[in-house]
Design an enzyme around this catalytic site. Structure first.
Site, PDB file in Angstrom:
ATOM      1  CD  GLU A 332      -2.897  -1.041   2.378  1.00  8.38           C
ATOM      2  OE1 GLU A 332      -4.065  -0.901   2.023  1.00  8.38           O
ATOM      3  OE2 GLU A 332      -2.528  -1.051   3.553  1.00  8.38           O
ATOM      4  CB  CYS A 416      -8.949   3.245   6.121  1.00  7.67           C
ATOM      5  SG  CYS A 416      -8.290   2.628   4.562  1.00  7.67           S
TER       6      CYS A 416
HETATM    7 ZN   LIG Z   1      -7.896   4.298   3.060  1.00  3.23          ZN
END
Ligand SMILES: [Zn+2]
Length: 652
Positions: A332, A416
């Protein structure tokens, strides 16, 4: 960048601290008004509902049975088979949902939502332990394991998001309950972590609590919270490495770390020695945000120097033209220099939101367009692309090219991004200005009204503008009595021609501009008018030739907006379209399209498939036909018929 003026350099001398105006002191209309309205009327409630559907309420409510493990563990550290599940982060999803709701309540009263959030807060109040500790995961699902795996399990990260939610809710409603709960929790955290003998020398694997503690310190006036934030930042990456010792203490091999390198969480070396943006992109942005806050609050130039090195690295090697960052889904985060694939770009919404956070905090050290221009770039492009125009659907990844299969989510296994973009949009007013003792910096333009106090006087500042569609900005300043201060106005680097007038009189911009901001110091009186005309330049942008994916390609921009072409306007096979270097670009106001936007058009060509036949290869190139292409702002893509999308067009 296409600026005719040189890019602003980091300011040499430290200046006064510029702090953002609290959200309620800035009412936004126009472009941002529409975005905030969508969040206040839809997103805020959707976030609450989705959290409930995901069973998050059951985890925090001590009066109902624990839901147990709902989302399976997915990362192991090689010793314990069960290490990480995104369910560990549910407190953070609540924190951001509370924050989004709080900022939305400024915009629009919503007693029903407020009641629901009050009930969530009551649950946290009941859940909190006698000693102040508060984690729904470690209290309800994995009791007995608290503070055993800071590296992976987001314990302090969750605390950070709850702190941010508490600060926002207090500011929005005046209700202190959550703020008091979190202050008690932070007092407990301060008794566990710190430089004193006997305390743990740890910090969180996912940065967040640092910037949250700064907010808590500012709202409570408690310096000890600021000092704790500074401790976490100073301690990061020190030897002996805390995550090594912590792993051994729980019987795990430190080398069995799933992500192999502490670059993943930016603890590979002390923060002042870091010179390369590495690892997980959101973590990096949150760390640098916290560092910038501490640099501002403590006047710490050693942090500032490191931050400028990191900023340079990101801007010159790893940032998408949309203000997106972190190309790889694997970590990520970041990979290698100039690695910016378009169709597989991860470019998480949270990472671009994080860049907005970082850039805005760099402005705490003084107005500098080097940071504000990029804040604007990330705001208008790579971050708000993550939210549909009606505020109901979300992107997690924000690629710059789609073959037609990438669409917005209703929700995500790791949710998120939805509340992160929600809270950022709902609090956009606080990014507009920076206020110092005798200066106000205008970082962003847009139809809005701000109220602030400077040199003991109340001042109202009204911006009238249809920015970003038009670059004419009229600013009216209304102090209750004449007051002297400096007004700093950003002159964006993308603007090729700007004109500034004060009460009709032309200002010599070159002489007045430092670090990309024109400064006007005078005694301001009721009715004083400032007119800023920024030419909304259309531009072709080219990538450094070391970006293999963009060579021979061109991106279109107008003002702060990056454009893309979509299948719904241009037909399929967007990769077959080419835009000649000399093709004239035209801008068109389209009030009925996508909520009212400016589109760009040009005559290009398209390689035709009709006369090609069945051959896979041929010695002759395909026949091309003239085609009119139409581009829309990148943030607005995938709000109509699903289809292909492309930012970097082939040139030719
Ligand atoms: Zn996120």
């Amino acid at each position: 960048m296409t600026a005719s003026q040189p890019a602003a350099q980091p300011s040499a001398k430290p200046q006064l601290a510029f702090r953002p105006l609290p959200v309620p002191q800035v009412d936004v209309r126009g472009f941002w008004g529409d975005r905030v309205e969508a969040v206040a009327t839809r997103t805020a409630e959707i976030l609450y509902d989705r959290c409930v559907e995901a069973r998050m309420l059951e985890q925090i409510d001590p009066d109902v049975p624990s839901p147990g493990v709902v989302i399976p563990f997915h990362v192991s550290d090689g010793f314990t088979a069960r290490t990480v599940t995104t369910q560990m982060f549910w407190d953070s999803d609540w924190g951001k949902t509370i924050e989004t709701a709080a900022y939305s309540l400024y915009r629009r009263r919503n007693p029903d939502l407020e009641k629901k959030i009050d009930a969530v807060i009551d649950m946290y109040g009941k859940l909190q332990q006698e000693d102040g500790y508060l984690s729904s995961w470690y209290q309800r699902i994995q009791p007995g394991l608290r503070w055993t795996n800071l590296r992976d399990c987001h314990e302090l990260y969750c605390a950070g998001h709850l702190i941010e939610g508490a600060v926002a809710y207090f500011q929005a409603t005046g209700k202190r309950k959550l703020l008091d709960i979190l202050s008690r929790y932070v007092d407990h955290i301060g008794s566990v972590f710190g430089p004193e003998p006997g305390k743990k020398k740890g910090y969180c694997g996912h940065e967040e609590i640092e910037l949250a503690l700064v907010k808590l310190a500012r709202v409570t006036g408690e310096k000890k919270y600021m000092d704790l934030a500074k401790y976490f930042i100073d301690q990061r990456g020190q030897q002996p490495h805390y995550f090594d010792e912590e792993a051994r203490a729980r019987g795990a091999d430190p080398k069995a770390y799933h992500f192999k390198t502490y670059e993943y969480n930016q603890s590979h070396k002390p923060v002042r020695e870091q010179d390369k943006v590495v690892g997980h992109a959101v973590r990096a942005m949150y760390l640098y945000s916290g560092m910038a806050d501490i640099a501002t609050e403590y006047g710490d130039d050693t942090l500032r120097v490191a931050l400028d090195r990191l900023w340079d690295d990101l801007m010159t090697k790893s940032l998408y033209v949309t203000g997106g960052l972190g190309p790889s889904a694997h970590n990520e985060g970041f990979t290698s220099d100039y690695d910016l694939p378009n169709d597989t770009a991860y470019a998480e919404t949270c990472a671009s939101v994080g860049l907005v956070f970082w850039a805005s905090r760099m402005l705490g050290m003084g107005p500098n367009a080097r940071y504000a221009d990029m804040m604007e770039r990330a705001l208008y492009n790579g971050s708000i692309s993550g939210l549909s125009l009606d505020g109901s659907l979300f992107f997690y990844e924000n690629p710059l090219e789609s073959r037609g299969g990438h669409h917005r989510w209703k929700w995500h296994r790791c949710p998120c991004c939805p509340p992160n973009i929600g809270r950022m949009v709902a609090s956009i007013g606080s990014y507009f200005y920076g206020l110092a003792d005798d200066a106000l910096a205008v970082h962003l333009y847009g139809d809005s009204t701000a109220r602030f106090e400077i040199a003991g006087r109340q001042v109202t500042l009204v911006q009238t503008s249809s920015y970003p569609w038009d670059g004419a900005i009229a600013i009216e300043i209304g102090p209750e009595a004449p007051v002297e201060f400096t007004l700093h106005l950003r002159i964006p680097a993308w603007c090729r021609k700007a004109a500034l007038r004060v009460n009709g009189k032309l200002v010599d911009l070159e002489a007045a501009t430092v670090d990309g901001y024109a400064a006007i110091r005078r005694k301001w009186r009721q009715g004083d008018k400032v007119e800023l005309d920024l030419e909304m330049s259309m531009a072709r942008l080219f990538a450094n030739p070391q970006v293999r994916q963009d060579i021979g390609r061109v991106a279109l921009a107008r003002g702060p907006l990056i454009y893309c072409v979509e299948e719904t306007d241009n037909g399929g096979g967007l990769y077959r379209i080419a835009l000649p270097r000399e093709a004239r670009l035209e801008a068109h106001k389209e009030p009925n399209l996508l909520g009212g936007i400016v589109t760009l058009s040009a005559i290009g060509s398209r390689a035709e498939t009709e006369n090609w036949g069945a051959d896979l290869y041929r010695p002759e190139p395909p026949v091309t036909q003239e085609t009119k292409l139409k581009a829309v702002p990148y943030f607005a893509w995938d709000n109509r018929d699903p289809g292909e999308m492309l930012v970097w067009l082939r040139e030719g």
